[in-house]
Motif scaffolding. Structure first.
Motif, PDB file in Angstrom:
ATOM      1  N   TYR A 150       0.708  -1.294   0.523  1.00 28.21           N
ATOM      2  CA  TYR A 150       0.088  -0.205  -0.020  1.00 28.21           C
ATOM      3  C   TYR A 150       0.744   1.015  -0.289  1.00 28.21           C
ATOM      4  O   TYR A 150       0.768   2.087  -0.937  1.00 28.21           O
ATOM      5  N   LYS A 151       2.081   0.661   1.223  1.00 30.17           N
ATOM      6  CA  LYS A 151       3.044   3.045   1.153  1.00 30.17           C
ATOM      7  C   LYS A 151       3.270   2.924  -0.952  1.00 30.17           C
ATOM      8  O   LYS A 151       3.969   3.362  -1.199  1.00 30.17           O
ATOM      9  N   ARG A 152       3.866   1.460  -0.741  1.00 31.66           N
ATOM     10  CA  ARG A 152       4.258   1.442  -2.075  1.00 31.66           C
ATOM     11  C   ARG A 152       3.876   2.241  -3.510  1.00 31.66           C
ATOM     12  O   ARG A 152       4.236   2.979  -4.017  1.00 31.66           O
ATOM     13  N   ILE A 153       2.323   1.999  -3.519  1.00 26.37           N
ATOM     14  CA  ILE A 153       1.487   2.568  -4.215  1.00 26.37           C
ATOM     15  C   ILE A 153       1.993   4.521  -4.005  1.00 26.37           C
ATOM     16  O   ILE A 153       1.434   4.911  -4.854  1.00 26.37           O
ATOM     17  N   LEU A 154       1.224   4.421  -2.544  1.00 29.90           N
ATOM     18  CA  LEU A 154       1.312   5.846  -2.137  1.00 29.90           C
ATOM     19  C   LEU A 154       2.577   6.786  -2.233  1.00 29.90           C
ATOM     20  O   LEU A 154       2.372   7.683  -3.088  1.00 29.90           O
ATOM     21  N   GLU A 155       3.571   6.084  -1.857  1.00 32.19           N
ATOM     22  CA  GLU A 155       4.954   6.874  -2.775  1.00 32.19           C
ATOM     23  C   GLU A 155       5.117   7.078  -4.821  1.00 32.19           C
ATOM     24  O   GLU A 155       5.485   8.148  -4.687  1.00 32.19           O
ATOM     25  N   ILE A 156       4.356   6.478  -5.661  1.00 28.88           N
ATOM     26  CA  ILE A 156       4.070   6.518  -6.519  1.00 28.88           C
ATOM     27  C   ILE A 156       3.514   7.876  -6.315  1.00 28.88           C
ATOM     28  O   ILE A 156       4.150   9.004  -7.163  1.00 28.88           O
ATOM     29  N   ILE A 157       2.164   8.078  -6.057  1.00 27.17           N
ATOM     30  CA  ILE A 157       1.833   9.063  -5.878  1.00 27.17           C
ATOM     31  C   ILE A 157       2.308  10.758  -5.237  1.00 27.17           C
ATOM     32  O   ILE A 157       2.776  11.379  -6.425  1.00 27.17           O
ATOM     33  N   LYS A 158       3.227  10.347  -4.193  1.00 24.38           N
ATOM     34  CA  LYS A 158       4.186  11.346  -4.292  1.00 24.38           C
ATOM     35  C   LYS A 158       5.158  11.277  -5.549  1.00 24.38           C
ATOM     36  O   LYS A 158       5.898  12.520  -5.498  1.00 24.38           O
ATOM     37  N   GLU A 159       6.192  10.194  -5.360  1.00 22.37           N
ATOM     38  CA  GLU A 159       7.149  10.449  -6.382  1.00 22.37           C
ATOM     39  C   GLU A 159       6.979  11.488  -8.111  1.00 22.37           C
ATOM     40  O   GLU A 159       7.707  12.170  -8.184  1.00 22.37           O
ATOM     41  N   GLN A 160       5.083  11.246  -7.720  1.00 20.10           N
ATOM     42  CA  GLN A 160       5.464  12.100  -9.925  1.00 20.10           C
ATOM     43  C   GLN A 160       4.473  13.269  -8.422  1.00 20.10           C
ATOM     44  O   GLN A 160       3.420  13.873  -9.454  1.00 20.10           O
ATOM     45  N   LYS A 161       4.599  13.935  -7.432  1.00 21.53           N
ATOM     46  CA  LYS A 161       3.876  15.318  -6.906  1.00 21.53           C
ATOM     47  C   LYS A 161       2.609  15.219  -7.017  1.00 21.53           C
ATOM     48  O   LYS A 161       1.973  16.636  -7.304  1.00 21.53           O
ATOM     49  N   GLY A 162       2.031  13.980  -6.883  1.00 19.43           N
ATOM     50  CA  GLY A 162       0.492  14.570  -6.825  1.00 19.43           C
ATOM     51  C   GLY A 162       0.213  14.296  -5.197  1.00 19.43           C
ATOM     52  O   GLY A 162       1.471  14.250  -4.250  1.00 19.43           O
ATOM     53  N   LYS A 163      -0.973  14.676  -5.115  1.00 15.06           N
ATOM     54  CA  LYS A 163      -1.356  14.865  -3.557  1.00 15.06           C
ATOM     55  C   LYS A 163      -2.466  14.068  -3.147  1.00 15.06           C
ATOM     56  O   LYS A 163      -3.576  13.451  -3.639  1.00 15.06           O
ATOM     57  N   VAL A 164      -2.058  12.943  -1.542  1.00 14.50           N
ATOM     58  CA  VAL A 164      -2.584  11.617  -1.410  1.00 14.50           C
ATOM     59  C   VAL A 164      -3.734  12.315  -0.583  1.00 14.50           C
ATOM     60  O   VAL A 164      -3.754  12.712   0.558  1.00 14.50           O
ATOM     61  N   ILE A 165      -4.872  11.327  -0.417  1.00 13.55           N
ATOM     62  CA  ILE A 165      -5.728  11.954   0.106  1.00 13.55           C
ATOM     63  C   ILE A 165      -6.239  10.672   1.190  1.00 13.55           C
ATOM     64  O   ILE A 165      -6.270   9.489   0.398  1.00 13.55           O
TER      65      ILE A 165
END
Ligand code: TA6
Length: 319
Positions: A150-165
């Motif tokens: 799950y964390k790896r999925i969220l890391e990808i969003i962060k690497e792409q500079k997206g905002k996670v909710i």
């Protein structure tokens, strides 16, 4: 762009039972229907109802995928799910009786996610998410997705500079915290589980919400069911009280609340407008039988009844 990600999609079967649900008794169903299930999918429904562009992503099973996709498309939601062969989307039973004590929700586990399906999601997110995109993860992940994955999925969003909710629970919510999501929305039980102790007073909640804000989370929202919510943002905490309504089905209220928040934040609304709208919309949802039904007109009428109060530091210290 806004993306909603439901890792364990569901089809809700809403069963409306005459009288009060009773053991050792033939509980007659007055009516039944299928509705959208799975949490982040409901966020998509809210956004689409307001013509806010969004795409519903996540995993679906090939066997009955059309049932969910048709329900979503009927509400104007664009879908881009990753399909896993020979699997069925789970069914969630929502039992509503006439006791006025709230619904029963009985959820299946959902199909386990194979590694190749998981890798497809990672690749899709890597190629799709762009800077400032908002990506909402809501609902319990299925077997095959542990906290690390799950964390790896969220890391990808962060690497792409997206905002996670994040609207998740247990190990998943915990895994998300170090990545400083833009917003988390636990309910009071999930929040206490995250903090690792029971919180008994408003002061307890306020202290812990401040702690999370200071760690870099922009919005810490704790939903309190019929009592409304506590909203932390920029060193301030607000108590939001909902309007009085006659509840028929509370299932989906939290998801619609998140949808309302995202809708308003994406339109750069003020904090007050955002939470007034989201709370009124969630209240409207509670007056509807379906788990994804609400009325924008009714929400507008309910908005003035939503109360938003800033909780002063002194005030909570003495509580
Ligand atoms: O919040 C309501 C709901 O979204 C239902 O529609 C139902 O399908 C369920 O939650 C799924 O929740 P879970 O935590 O099991 O992912």
């Amino acid at each position: 762009m806004i993306y909603t990600v439901t890792l364990n999609t569901a089809v809700d079967r809403i069963l409306h039972i005459n009288g009060e649900l009773t053991r050792k008794h033939n509980n007659k169903i007055q009516n039944a229907h299928f509705d959208i299930g799975g949490k982040a999918t409901h966020v998509s429904v809210v956004l689409s109802s307001l013509s806010i562009e969004n795409i519903a992503m996540g995993f679906i099973g090939s066997i009955n995928k059309d049932v969910l996709v048709h329900l979503l498309e009927a509400k104007g939601v664009k879908c881009d799910f990753i399909e896993q062969e020979s699997c069925s989307i789970r069914e969630s039973l929502v039992l509503i009786d006439e006791s006025g004590k709230g619904s029963y929700m009985i959820t299946e586990k959902g199909f386990p996610i194979e590694n190749k399906t998981y890798e497809k999601l990672l690749a899709k997110l890597k190629s799709t998410i762009k800077e400032n995109d908002i990506v909402i993860f809501a609902g319990s992940p299925p077997e095959g997705i542990d906290g690390e994955k799950y964390k790896r999925i969220l890391e990808i969003i962060k690497e792409q500079k997206g905002k996670v909710i994040i609207d998740a629970t247990g190990e998943y919510l915990k895994a998300a915290i170090p990545l400083k999501p833009m917003m988390i929305k636990p309910n009071e039980f999930e929040f206490q589980e995250l903090i690792g102790k029971s919180l008994n007073t408003l002061a307890d909640y306020v202290r812990e919400i401040h702690g999370l804000l200071e760690s870099g989370i922009e919005y810490v929202v704790v939903s309190l069911g019929r009592k409304g919510s506590l909203v932390g943002h920029q060193h301030r905490i607000y108590q939001v009280s909902p309007p009085n309504i006659t509840e028929v089905n509370d299932t989906g209220c939290g998801d619609v609340f998140v949808g309302g928040i995202i809708a308003k934040l994406s339109q750069n609304s003020s904090l007050e407008d955002t939470f007034r709208f989201a709370t009124a919309l969630s209240a409207s949802k509670a007056t509807h039988w379906g788990s994804s039904d609400f009325s924008l007109v009714q929400a507008k009428e309910l908005e003035p009844e939503v109360q938003i109060k800033l909780i002063g530091r002194d005030e909570y210290v003495v509580l």
